[in-house]
Design a protein around this motif. Structure first.
Motif, PDB file in Angstrom:
ATOM      1  N   VAL A  15       1.839  -0.712  -2.688  1.00 34.34           N
ATOM      2  CA  VAL A  15       1.745  -1.738  -3.721  1.00 34.34           C
ATOM      3  C   VAL A  15       2.454  -2.988  -3.205  1.00 34.34           C
ATOM      4  O   VAL A  15       3.655  -2.944  -2.911  1.00 34.34           O
ATOM      5  CB  VAL A  15       2.400  -1.266  -5.038  1.00 34.34           C
ATOM      6  CG1 VAL A  15       2.354  -2.381  -6.071  1.00 34.34           C
ATOM      7  CG2 VAL A  15       1.714  -0.010  -5.560  1.00 34.34           C
ATOM      8  N   GLY A  16       1.718  -4.074  -3.073  1.00 35.70           N
ATOM      9  CA  GLY A  16       2.284  -5.328  -2.558  1.00 35.70           C
ATOM     10  C   GLY A  16       1.655  -5.666  -1.223  1.00 35.70           C
ATOM     11  O   GLY A  16       1.439  -4.766  -0.389  1.00 35.70           O
ATOM     12  N   LEU A  38      -2.530  -2.605  -2.429  1.00 33.50           N
ATOM     13  CA  LEU A  38      -2.843  -3.201  -3.735  1.00 33.50           C
ATOM     14  C   LEU A  38      -2.103  -4.532  -3.814  1.00 33.50           C
ATOM     15  O   LEU A  38      -0.878  -4.572  -3.695  1.00 33.50           O
ATOM     16  CB  LEU A  38      -2.382  -2.293  -4.877  1.00 33.50           C
ATOM     17  CG  LEU A  38      -2.497  -2.911  -6.270  1.00 33.50           C
ATOM     18  CD1 LEU A  38      -3.944  -3.219  -6.624  1.00 33.50           C
ATOM     19  CD2 LEU A  38      -1.894  -1.978  -7.328  1.00 33.50           C
ATOM     20  N   THR A  39      -2.858  -5.603  -3.963  1.00 36.13           N
ATOM     21  CA  THR A  39      -2.241  -6.931  -3.951  1.00 36.13           C
ATOM     22  C   THR A  39      -3.008  -7.864  -4.880  1.00 36.13           C
ATOM     23  O   THR A  39      -4.186  -7.633  -5.155  1.00 36.13           O
ATOM     24  CB  THR A  39      -2.227  -7.503  -2.510  1.00 36.13           C
ATOM     25  OG1 THR A  39      -1.873  -8.886  -2.549  1.00 36.13           O
ATOM     26  CG2 THR A  39      -3.572  -7.382  -1.820  1.00 36.13           C
ATOM     27  N   ASP A  40      -2.315  -8.903  -5.354  1.00 34.34           N
ATOM     28  CA  ASP A  40      -3.005  -9.887  -6.191  1.00 34.34           C
ATOM     29  C   ASP A  40      -3.435 -11.097  -5.359  1.00 34.34           C
ATOM     30  O   ASP A  40      -3.857 -12.111  -5.897  1.00 34.34           O
ATOM     31  CB  ASP A  40      -2.106 -10.321  -7.366  1.00 34.34           C
ATOM     32  CG  ASP A  40      -0.820 -10.954  -6.914  1.00 34.34           C
ATOM     33  OD1 ASP A  40      -0.624 -11.097  -5.682  1.00 34.34           O
ATOM     34  OD2 ASP A  40       0.003 -11.297  -7.778  1.00 34.34           O
ATOM     35  N   ASP A  57      -5.063  -7.463 -10.402  1.00 33.70           N
ATOM     36  CA  ASP A  57      -3.835  -7.668 -11.166  1.00 33.70           C
ATOM     37  C   ASP A  57      -3.018  -6.377 -11.164  1.00 33.70           C
ATOM     38  O   ASP A  57      -3.561  -5.308 -11.453  1.00 33.70           O
ATOM     39  CB  ASP A  57      -4.261  -8.046 -12.601  1.00 33.70           C
ATOM     40  CG  ASP A  57      -3.085  -8.458 -13.452  1.00 33.70           C
ATOM     41  OD1 ASP A  57      -1.960  -8.013 -13.163  1.00 33.70           O
ATOM     42  OD2 ASP A  57      -3.314  -9.217 -14.408  1.00 33.70           O
ATOM     43  N   TYR A  58      -1.709  -6.488 -10.858  1.00 30.47           N
ATOM     44  CA  TYR A  58      -0.838  -5.309 -10.824  1.00 30.47           C
ATOM     45  C   TYR A  58      -0.738  -4.625 -12.190  1.00 30.47           C
ATOM     46  O   TYR A  58      -0.247  -3.517 -12.285  1.00 30.47           O
ATOM     47  CB  TYR A  58       0.578  -5.699 -10.389  1.00 30.47           C
ATOM     48  CG  TYR A  58       0.677  -6.183  -8.964  1.00 30.47           C
ATOM     49  CD1 TYR A  58       0.400  -5.331  -7.903  1.00 30.47           C
ATOM     50  CD2 TYR A  58       1.083  -7.482  -8.676  1.00 30.47           C
ATOM     51  CE1 TYR A  58       0.511  -5.761  -6.593  1.00 30.47           C
ATOM     52  CE2 TYR A  58       1.199  -7.925  -7.370  1.00 30.47           C
ATOM     53  CZ  TYR A  58       0.911  -7.060  -6.328  1.00 30.47           C
ATOM     54  OH  TYR A  58       1.022  -7.484  -5.031  1.00 30.47           O
ATOM     55  N   GLU A  59      -1.106  -5.328 -13.235  1.00 26.50           N
ATOM     56  CA  GLU A  59      -0.971  -4.758 -14.577  1.00 26.50           C
ATOM     57  C   GLU A  59      -2.294  -4.241 -15.136  1.00 26.50           C
ATOM     58  O   GLU A  59      -2.340  -3.709 -16.238  1.00 26.50           O
ATOM     59  CB  GLU A  59      -0.386  -5.809 -15.536  1.00 26.50           C
ATOM     60  CG  GLU A  59       0.977  -6.335 -15.108  1.00 26.50           C
ATOM     61  CD  GLU A  59       1.969  -5.205 -14.831  1.00 26.50           C
ATOM     62  OE1 GLU A  59       1.882  -4.142 -15.490  1.00 26.50           O
ATOM     63  OE2 GLU A  59       2.822  -5.373 -13.937  1.00 26.50           O
ATOM     64  N   LEU A  64      -5.319  -0.436 -11.113  1.00 24.05           N
ATOM     65  CA  LEU A  64      -4.306   0.536 -10.685  1.00 24.05           C
ATOM     66  C   LEU A  64      -4.946   1.906 -10.476  1.00 24.05           C
ATOM     67  O   LEU A  64      -4.654   2.601  -9.491  1.00 24.05           O
ATOM     68  CB  LEU A  64      -3.195   0.638 -11.741  1.00 24.05           C
ATOM     69  CG  LEU A  64      -2.271  -0.581 -11.836  1.00 24.05           C
ATOM     70  CD1 LEU A  64      -1.379  -0.462 -13.073  1.00 24.05           C
ATOM     71  CD2 LEU A  64      -1.420  -0.720 -10.586  1.00 24.05           C
ATOM     72  N   PHE A  76       5.758   1.363  -2.171  1.00 24.08           N
ATOM     73  CA  PHE A  76       5.887  -0.033  -2.584  1.00 24.08           C
ATOM     74  C   PHE A  76       6.460  -0.899  -1.478  1.00 24.08           C
ATOM     75  O   PHE A  76       7.264  -0.448  -0.668  1.00 24.08           O
ATOM     76  CB  PHE A  76       6.857  -0.143  -3.774  1.00 24.08           C
ATOM     77  CG  PHE A  76       6.432   0.680  -4.933  1.00 24.08           C
ATOM     78  CD1 PHE A  76       5.632   0.134  -5.921  1.00 24.08           C
ATOM     79  CD2 PHE A  76       6.796   2.009  -5.020  1.00 24.08           C
ATOM     80  CE1 PHE A  76       5.210   0.905  -6.986  1.00 24.08           C
ATOM     81  CE2 PHE A  76       6.381   2.790  -6.084  1.00 24.08           C
ATOM     82  CZ  PHE A  76       5.588   2.240  -7.071  1.00 24.08           C
ATOM     83  N   ILE A  81       6.464  -4.049 -10.916  1.00 23.81           N
ATOM     84  CA  ILE A  81       5.264  -3.592 -11.600  1.00 23.81           C
ATOM     85  C   ILE A  81       5.745  -2.938 -12.892  1.00 23.81           C
ATOM     86  O   ILE A  81       6.797  -2.309 -12.909  1.00 23.81           O
ATOM     87  CB  ILE A  81       4.453  -2.675 -10.662  1.00 23.81           C
ATOM     88  CG1 ILE A  81       3.266  -2.075 -11.361  1.00 23.81           C
ATOM     89  CG2 ILE A  81       5.260  -1.610 -10.037  1.00 23.81           C
ATOM     90  CD1 ILE A  81       2.233  -1.549 -10.361  1.00 23.81           C
ATOM     91  N   GLY A  85       2.363   0.445 -15.824  1.00 24.70           N
ATOM     92  CA  GLY A  85       1.643   0.501 -14.548  1.00 24.70           C
ATOM     93  C   GLY A  85       2.167   1.624 -13.666  1.00 24.70           C
ATOM     94  O   GLY A  85       1.393   2.365 -13.045  1.00 24.70           O
TER      95      GLY A  85
END
Ligand code: AMP
Length: 381
Positions: A15-16, A38-40, A57-59, A64, A76, A81, A85
């Motif tokens: 994540v990131g 997983l990134t925005d 979106d992380y949310e 997710l 991470f 987050i 989430g």
């Protein structure tokens, strides 16, 4: 089903999408794993070197869930987050470190409570949710002090120094989101950090304590090892291992600490992920913080966190330092790292360089500056 140790070709979800994820993914690839990010952000540093990426979106629950279903374990490089989430990820796949660890590290109030409860000292602090509580906190803690947002601060953002009682109004008005935390100002002799990797079996290893110097609130230079007395370094190591054990870490944890004028070690903050102050381990250690991160998350054995060399790491921040890249490449001995970011905005970490020295031969102040060559004039006196 027991997934661990993860067999080769398994997929690790990170994540990131920043440089910490990039360097973790590179270490994972060397161990025969794939990473999904997983990134925005489109074209993120981590996605550029990973087998797959989901941009969203992380949310967003669908994002997710889609991400979690493509991976064998989730970890991470970015910890902000939401609780919902985290729960969603944890309901789908093993999450390492656990959501409980993330929640503590996301909130300076929970973090300080936890660290103190583990018997580890911090600066004196008080939670501040109302303007009246700020006055009360100033009366108990005294000035100077630092007022910080409890959540979502980084690189010195979301904080204000209070020198006199009249500073309180502006600081209160300027900081969001609330709640805040007031911390006594530590007149530190130096800032140090430790990086601990810990496996699910409780076996933990800790890199040598390093010294960190900041410029404008951003890490500028790390010296490995820290030039502090051995007993203080041993105490800092004990503190970091104690926190990792108390929080039941599985993964990697960075512990930032102050050494005060009396030689006491006080924890400033913790981050359950690779850390900027551990970049030097890529070049100076047989197994870097990124390799230990991946090993801990994948359930592989943890080798000792030893170093074969002493090191100086300098961040390349913003357009001015990044413009020195051609000279850096032409300077023998500077080990260059660039993160693939397109725009060098002021304050943005674009890359770093490492310089190695034989163990025990880390130079003094002038030697460090000289060793950084073209970057020397960027080193504060
Ligand atoms: P932080 O975001 O908490 O890591 O703070 C960023 C930087 O601000 C730290 O690396 C320190 O240089 C400084 N700082 C933060 N808290 C304190 C404190 N309580 N006393 C002195 N300096 C601090």
């Amino acid at each position: 089903m027991n997934r661990f140790p993860l067999p080769p070709n398994s997929t690790i979800g990170i994540v990131g999408g920043g440089q910490l994820g990039r360097m973790s993914a590179m270490a994972a690839a060397r161990l025969g794993y794939r990473c999904h990010i997983l990134t925005d952000e489109r074209d993120s540093p981590a996605a550029q070197v990973a087998a797959g990426a989901i941009v969203g979106d992380y949310e967003d629950p669908d994002t997710l869930s889609a991400f979690a279903h493509t991976v064998d374990v989730v970890t991470f490089e970015f910890e902000n987050i939401s609780a919902a989430g985290l729960d969603l990820l944890a309901a789908t796949r093993p999450v390492r470190p656990s959501p409980a660890v993330l929640r503590i590290s996301q909130d300076r109030i929970l973090e300080k409570k936890f660290v103190n409860a583990a018997g580890v000292p911090t600066a004196p602090w008080a939670a501040v949710t109302t303007r009246a509580e700020l006055d009360a906190a100033i009366a108990t803690i005294g000035l100077p002090a630092v007022l910080k947002t409890a959540r979502l601060g980084y690189d010195g953002k979301g904080q204000a120094r209070l020198h006199k009682p009249e500073d309180a109004d502006a600081a209160w008005a300027g900081l969001a989101p609330k709640p805040l935390i007031l911390e006594g100002f530590v007149d530190f002799a130096c800032e140090v950090s430790a990086i601990v990797a810990r496996g699910a079996d409780g076996h933990a290893v800790c890199f040598d304590i390093v010294e960190n110097r900041h410029k404008a609130g951003i890490l500028d230079i790390t010296l490995a090892p820290a030039r502090i007395p051995l007993d203080i370094a041993a105490e800092a190591t004990r503190v970091a291992l104690r926190v990792a054990e108390a929080i039941d870490l599985v993964g990697l944890l960075a512990v930032e600490m102050f050494v005060d004028a009396r030689g006491r070690v006080l924890v400033n903050e913790i981050a359950p992920r690779p850390h900027n102050s551990g970049h030097w381990t890529i070049d100076a250690c047989p197994a870097s913080q990124y390799e230990l991160h991946i090993r801990a998350v994948a359930g592989l054995p943890l080798p000792p966190a030893g170093r074969h060399s002493d090191a100086v790491m300098k961040n390349l921040v913003g357009p001015e330092e990044t413009a020195l890249w051609p000279q850096i490449l032409a300077t023998p001995g500077l080990i260059p790292h660039l993160y693939g970011k397109e725009f060098a905005r002021p304050g943005r970490k674009m890359g770093h360089v490492t310089r190695l020295f034989p163990r025990g031969a880390l130079p003094g102040e002038f030697g460090v500056a000289a060793a950084l060559g073209v970057l020397a004039e960027k080193v504060p006196a």
